[in-house]
Design a protein around this motif. Structure first.
Motif, PDB file in Angstrom:
ATOM      1  N   ARG A  19       0.840  -1.205   0.000  1.00 32.37           N
ATOM      2  CA  ARG A  19       0.000   0.000   0.000  1.00 32.37           C
ATOM      3  C   ARG A  19       0.871   1.249   0.000  1.00 32.37           C
ATOM      4  O   ARG A  19       1.852   1.327   0.737  1.00 32.37           O
ATOM      5  N   ALA A  20       0.489   2.241  -0.780  1.00 30.03           N
ATOM      6  CA  ALA A  20       1.220   3.508  -0.815  1.00 30.03           C
ATOM      7  C   ALA A  20       0.802   4.413   0.336  1.00 30.03           C
ATOM      8  O   ALA A  20       1.612   5.173   0.858  1.00 30.03           O
ATOM      9  N   MET A  21      -0.445   4.328   0.726  1.00 36.51           N
ATOM     10  CA  MET A  21      -0.988   5.151   1.797  1.00 36.51           C
ATOM     11  C   MET A  21      -1.364   4.256   2.981  1.00 36.51           C
ATOM     12  O   MET A  21      -2.015   3.231   2.798  1.00 36.51           O
ATOM     13  N   ILE A  22      -0.949   4.689   4.158  1.00 40.34           N
ATOM     14  CA  ILE A  22      -1.189   3.900   5.365  1.00 40.34           C
ATOM     15  C   ILE A  22      -2.059   4.722   6.314  1.00 40.34           C
ATOM     16  O   ILE A  22      -1.744   5.888   6.569  1.00 40.34           O
ATOM     17  N   PRO A  23      -3.125   4.153   6.849  1.00 44.71           N
ATOM     18  CA  PRO A  23      -3.954   4.897   7.791  1.00 44.71           C
ATOM     19  C   PRO A  23      -3.129   5.376   8.990  1.00 44.71           C
ATOM     20  O   PRO A  23      -2.278   4.650   9.512  1.00 44.71           O
ATOM     21  N   ALA A  24      -3.404   6.606   9.410  1.00 46.62           N
ATOM     22  CA  ALA A  24      -2.682   7.186  10.552  1.00 46.62           C
ATOM     23  C   ALA A  24      -2.812   6.289  11.782  1.00 46.62           C
ATOM     24  O   ALA A  24      -1.874   6.189  12.580  1.00 46.62           O
ATOM     25  N   GLU A  25      -3.943   5.625  11.934  1.00 44.79           N
ATOM     26  CA  GLU A  25      -4.139   4.744  13.094  1.00 44.79           C
ATOM     27  C   GLU A  25      -3.090   3.636  13.123  1.00 44.79           C
ATOM     28  O   GLU A  25      -2.560   3.305  14.181  1.00 44.79           O
ATOM     29  N   LEU A  26      -2.804   3.063  11.942  1.00 44.39           N
ATOM     30  CA  LEU A  26      -1.811   1.982  11.878  1.00 44.39           C
ATOM     31  C   LEU A  26      -0.401   2.502  12.143  1.00 44.39           C
ATOM     32  O   LEU A  26       0.380   1.851  12.839  1.00 44.39           O
ATOM     33  N   VAL A  27      -0.087   3.664  11.582  1.00 41.51           N
ATOM     34  CA  VAL A  27       1.247   4.248  11.819  1.00 41.51           C
ATOM     35  C   VAL A  27       1.431   4.517  13.306  1.00 41.51           C
ATOM     36  O   VAL A  27       2.469   4.186  13.883  1.00 41.51           O
ATOM     37  N   ASP A  30       1.796   1.132  15.124  1.00 37.68           N
ATOM     38  CA  ASP A  30       3.010   0.385  14.810  1.00 37.68           C
ATOM     39  C   ASP A  30       4.300   1.088  15.229  1.00 37.68           C
ATOM     40  O   ASP A  30       5.283   0.417  15.538  1.00 37.68           O
ATOM     41  N   PHE A  31       4.318   2.426  15.212  1.00 33.78           N
ATOM     42  CA  PHE A  31       5.571   3.134  15.430  1.00 33.78           C
ATOM     43  C   PHE A  31       5.573   4.094  16.612  1.00 33.78           C
ATOM     44  O   PHE A  31       6.640   4.582  16.985  1.00 33.78           O
ATOM     45  N   HIS A  67       1.761   8.798   3.691  1.00 29.05           N
ATOM     46  CA  HIS A  67       2.347   8.215   2.488  1.00 29.05           C
ATOM     47  C   HIS A  67       3.552   7.373   2.895  1.00 29.05           C
ATOM     48  O   HIS A  67       4.345   7.769   3.748  1.00 29.05           O
ATOM     49  N   LEU A  68       3.676   6.224   2.301  1.00 35.58           N
ATOM     50  CA  LEU A  68       4.755   5.289   2.623  1.00 35.58           C
ATOM     51  C   LEU A  68       6.134   5.945   2.527  1.00 35.58           C
ATOM     52  O   LEU A  68       6.984   5.758   3.391  1.00 35.58           O
ATOM     53  N   LYS A  69       6.351   6.747   1.494  1.00 35.69           N
ATOM     54  CA  LYS A  69       7.647   7.410   1.298  1.00 35.69           C
ATOM     55  C   LYS A  69       7.950   8.377   2.441  1.00 35.69           C
ATOM     56  O   LYS A  69       9.080   8.443   2.921  1.00 35.69           O
ATOM     57  N   ASP A  70       6.935   9.121   2.886  1.00 37.23           N
ATOM     58  CA  ASP A  70       7.129  10.057   4.002  1.00 37.23           C
ATOM     59  C   ASP A  70       7.484   9.317   5.288  1.00 37.23           C
ATOM     60  O   ASP A  70       8.346   9.746   6.056  1.00 37.23           O
ATOM     61  N   LEU A  71       6.820   8.188   5.524  1.00 35.32           N
ATOM     62  CA  LEU A  71       7.115   7.386   6.713  1.00 35.32           C
ATOM     63  C   LEU A  71       8.533   6.817   6.634  1.00 35.32           C
ATOM     64  O   LEU A  71       9.280   6.855   7.622  1.00 35.32           O
ATOM     65  N   ALA A  72       8.932   6.335   5.473  1.00 32.13           N
ATOM     66  CA  ALA A  72      10.286   5.796   5.300  1.00 32.13           C
ATOM     67  C   ALA A  72      11.329   6.877   5.560  1.00 32.13           C
ATOM     68  O   ALA A  72      12.325   6.634   6.254  1.00 32.13           O
ATOM     69  N   GLU A  73      11.108   8.078   5.044  1.00 26.73           N
ATOM     70  CA  GLU A  73      12.049   9.178   5.269  1.00 26.73           C
ATOM     71  C   GLU A  73      12.109   9.556   6.742  1.00 26.73           C
ATOM     72  O   GLU A  73      13.185   9.816   7.280  1.00 26.73           O
ATOM     73  N   TYR A  74      10.961   9.580   7.413  1.00 27.69           N
ATOM     74  CA  TYR A  74      10.920   9.892   8.844  1.00 27.69           C
ATOM     75  C   TYR A  74      11.725   8.854   9.636  1.00 27.69           C
ATOM     76  O   TYR A  74      12.536   9.201  10.493  1.00 27.69           O
ATOM     77  N   ILE A  75      11.515   7.595   9.330  1.00 25.69           N
ATOM     78  CA  ILE A  75      12.228   6.512  10.021  1.00 25.69           C
ATOM     79  C   ILE A  75      13.731   6.620   9.767  1.00 25.69           C
ATOM     80  O   ILE A  75      14.537   6.501  10.694  1.00 25.69           O
TER      81      ILE A  75
END
Length: 91
Positions: A19-27, A30-31, A67-75
């Motif tokens: 998925r390219a977009m992840i619900p804020a609840e899951l982020v 999970d993190f 967005h998956l890319k934004d989460l990856a960059e944050y991590i």
């Protein structure tokens, strides 16, 4: 591509089944445990967590996604900051 030879983005794609977009609840779940979704969203809105939220509709009640890319960059940024801190402490 990280120093270890893997991409955070590819690992997240596997975790979230492409998925390219992840619900804020899951982020949040999970993190950012044990933070509640309300606190998570407030910290994003206040700029304490620099993670863009995407609304899929213009409605205030529309789903809030990351967005998956934004989460990856944050991590990756958080991991690099932790490495620098650990290196500084080791001196």
């Amino acid at each position: 591509m990280g120093k270890q030879g893997f991409s955070t983005m590819w690992l997240l794609m596997a975790q979230y089944e492409g998925r390219a977009m992840i619900p804020a609840e899951l982020v949040c779940q999970d993190f950012f445990p044990p933070m509640t979704l309300q606190v998570f969203l407030r910290k994003i809105n206040d700029g304490e967590i620099p993670l863009p939220l995407v609304r899929m509709t213009s409605s205030q009640k529309g789903a809030k996604m990351v967005h998956l890319k934004d989460l990856a960059e944050y991590i990756d940024k958080a991991a690099e900051a932790a490495r620098k801190e650990a290196k500084a402490l080791a001196k």
